[in-house]
Design a protein around this motif. Structure first.
Motif, short mmCIF file in Angstrom:
data_model
loop_
_atom_site.label_atom_id
_atom_site.label_comp_id
_atom_site.label_asym_id
_atom_site.label_seq_id
_atom_site.Cartn_x
_atom_site.Cartn_y
_atom_site.Cartn_z
N MET A 1 39.85 47.46 43.04
CA MET A 1 39.68 46.81 41.75
C MET A 1 40.85 45.86 41.55
O MET A 1 41.99 46.22 41.72
CB MET A 1 39.62 47.87 40.65
N ALA A 2 40.56 44.61 41.20
CA ALA A 2 41.58 43.58 41.01
C ALA A 2 41.78 43.34 39.52
O ALA A 2 40.86 42.91 38.82
CB ALA A 2 41.16 42.29 41.71
N VAL A 3 42.97 43.64 39.05
CA VAL A 3 43.32 43.43 37.64
C VAL A 3 44.51 42.50 37.59
O VAL A 3 45.49 42.67 38.33
CB VAL A 3 43.65 44.77 36.94
N LEU A 91 36.85 40.38 30.79
CA LEU A 91 37.97 39.66 30.17
C LEU A 91 38.30 40.34 28.86
O LEU A 91 37.44 40.53 28.00
CB LEU A 91 37.60 38.20 29.94
N ASP A 92 39.55 40.72 28.72
CA ASP A 92 40.05 41.39 27.52
C ASP A 92 41.06 40.44 26.87
O ASP A 92 42.05 40.07 27.50
CB ASP A 92 40.72 42.71 27.94
N ASP A 105 39.63 41.90 34.88
CA ASP A 105 39.39 43.05 35.75
C ASP A 105 38.08 42.77 36.48
O ASP A 105 37.03 42.61 35.84
CB ASP A 105 39.30 44.31 34.88
N GLU A 106 38.14 42.66 37.79
CA GLU A 106 36.93 42.32 38.56
C GLU A 106 36.76 43.31 39.70
O GLU A 106 37.73 43.69 40.36
CB GLU A 106 37.06 40.91 39.13
N HIS A 107 35.52 43.69 39.90
CA HIS A 107 35.20 44.47 41.09
C HIS A 107 33.75 44.23 41.50
O HIS A 107 32.90 43.97 40.66
CB HIS A 107 35.49 45.97 40.90
N PRO A 108 33.49 44.27 42.81
CA PRO A 108 32.13 44.06 43.30
C PRO A 108 31.21 45.20 42.90
O PRO A 108 31.63 46.35 42.83
CB PRO A 108 32.29 44.01 44.82
N LEU A 109 29.95 44.85 42.64
CA LEU A 109 28.95 45.85 42.26
C LEU A 109 27.94 46.11 43.38
O LEU A 109 27.64 47.24 43.70
CB LEU A 109 28.19 45.40 41.02
N ARG A 110 27.38 45.02 43.91
CA ARG A 110 26.31 45.13 44.91
C ARG A 110 26.50 44.09 46.01
O ARG A 110 27.22 43.13 45.83
CB ARG A 110 24.94 44.86 44.25
N GLN A 126 42.84 38.66 43.67
CA GLN A 126 44.08 38.47 42.89
C GLN A 126 44.53 37.01 42.94
O GLN A 126 44.93 36.44 41.91
CB GLN A 126 45.21 39.38 43.41
N LEU A 127 44.49 36.41 44.11
CA LEU A 127 44.87 34.99 44.25
C LEU A 127 43.95 34.10 43.42
O LEU A 127 44.39 33.17 42.75
CB LEU A 127 44.85 34.57 45.71
N ARG A 128 42.66 34.39 43.47
CA ARG A 128 41.69 33.63 42.68
C ARG A 128 41.97 33.81 41.19
O ARG A 128 41.94 32.84 40.43
CB ARG A 128 40.27 34.08 43.02
N HIS A 129 42.25 35.04 40.78
CA HIS A 129 42.53 35.30 39.36
C HIS A 129 43.80 34.59 38.89
O HIS A 129 43.85 34.10 37.76
CB HIS A 129 42.69 36.80 39.10
N ARG A 130 44.82 34.55 39.73
CA ARG A 130 46.04 33.84 39.34
C ARG A 130 45.72 32.39 39.01
O ARG A 130 46.14 31.87 37.98
CB ARG A 130 47.07 33.90 40.46
#
Length: 166
Positions: A1-3, A91-92, A105-110, A126-130
């Motif tokens: 999980m990438a936060v 997104l919070d 907070d992103e994580h793969p589902l399917r 994480q790099l993409r989120h930055r």
């Protein structure tokens, strides 16, 4: 999980105005070249955006659907990326003094992303989120002055601002 998180030097209503404006999606979402409304009224639950991602000469079509919204604080999306599968992106938006703390907070589902999910994939996310959160901060801070004034306000986001007199 990438936060990941980003402090944005504007009030939460300014951040929410950008998040809730479907026409601004490609301005802050990394990799998105074009977007257009697909269904419903963004960001209502069930509404969606169709998007194009360009990687060199290739392009891929995708769709992002709103799964949960609690304006002006929470926006949860499900991104459908064809063969890569789907991902949950939450997104919070939190007040932080006179500023805003945004946590993604992103994580793969399917699909392939879920099957191949590991620490290396999380590092790439994480790099993409930055980059994505940096772009979001830039869009919000350039659109809204330090006092929150801008072309639009939280209540008129997505619609033209009224004509100014004088």
């Amino acid at each position: 999980m990438a936060v990941r998180h980003q402090l944005i030097a504007r009030r939460p209503d300014a951040v929410w105005a950008v998040l809730s404006d479907a026409s601004r999606y490609a301005d802050w979402v990394v990799g998105t070249a074009e977007t257009e409304p697909a269904e419903g009224h963004w960001p209502e639950v069930g509404s969606s955006l169709a998007y194009t991602v360009r990687l060199g000469p290739r392009s891929f079509e995708g769709r992002t659907i709103v799964r949960r919204v609690e304006a002006p604080r929470i926006l949860e999306l499900e991104a459908h990326s064809g063969p890569l599968g789907t991902a949950r992106i939450a997104l919070d938006v939190r007040p932080w003094g006179e500023q805003t703390l945004v946590i993604v907070d992103e994580h793969p589902l399917r699909g392939w992303g879920a099957l191949a999910h590991n620490v290396v994939l999380d590092a790439l996310i994480q790099l993409r989120h930055r980059s994505m959160l940096g772009r979001l901060a830039k869009v919000v801070e350039e659109t809204y002055g330090a006092d929150g004034a801008g072309e639009e306000t939280y209540k008129t986001a997505g619609r033209p601002a009224p004509a100014r007199k004088g």
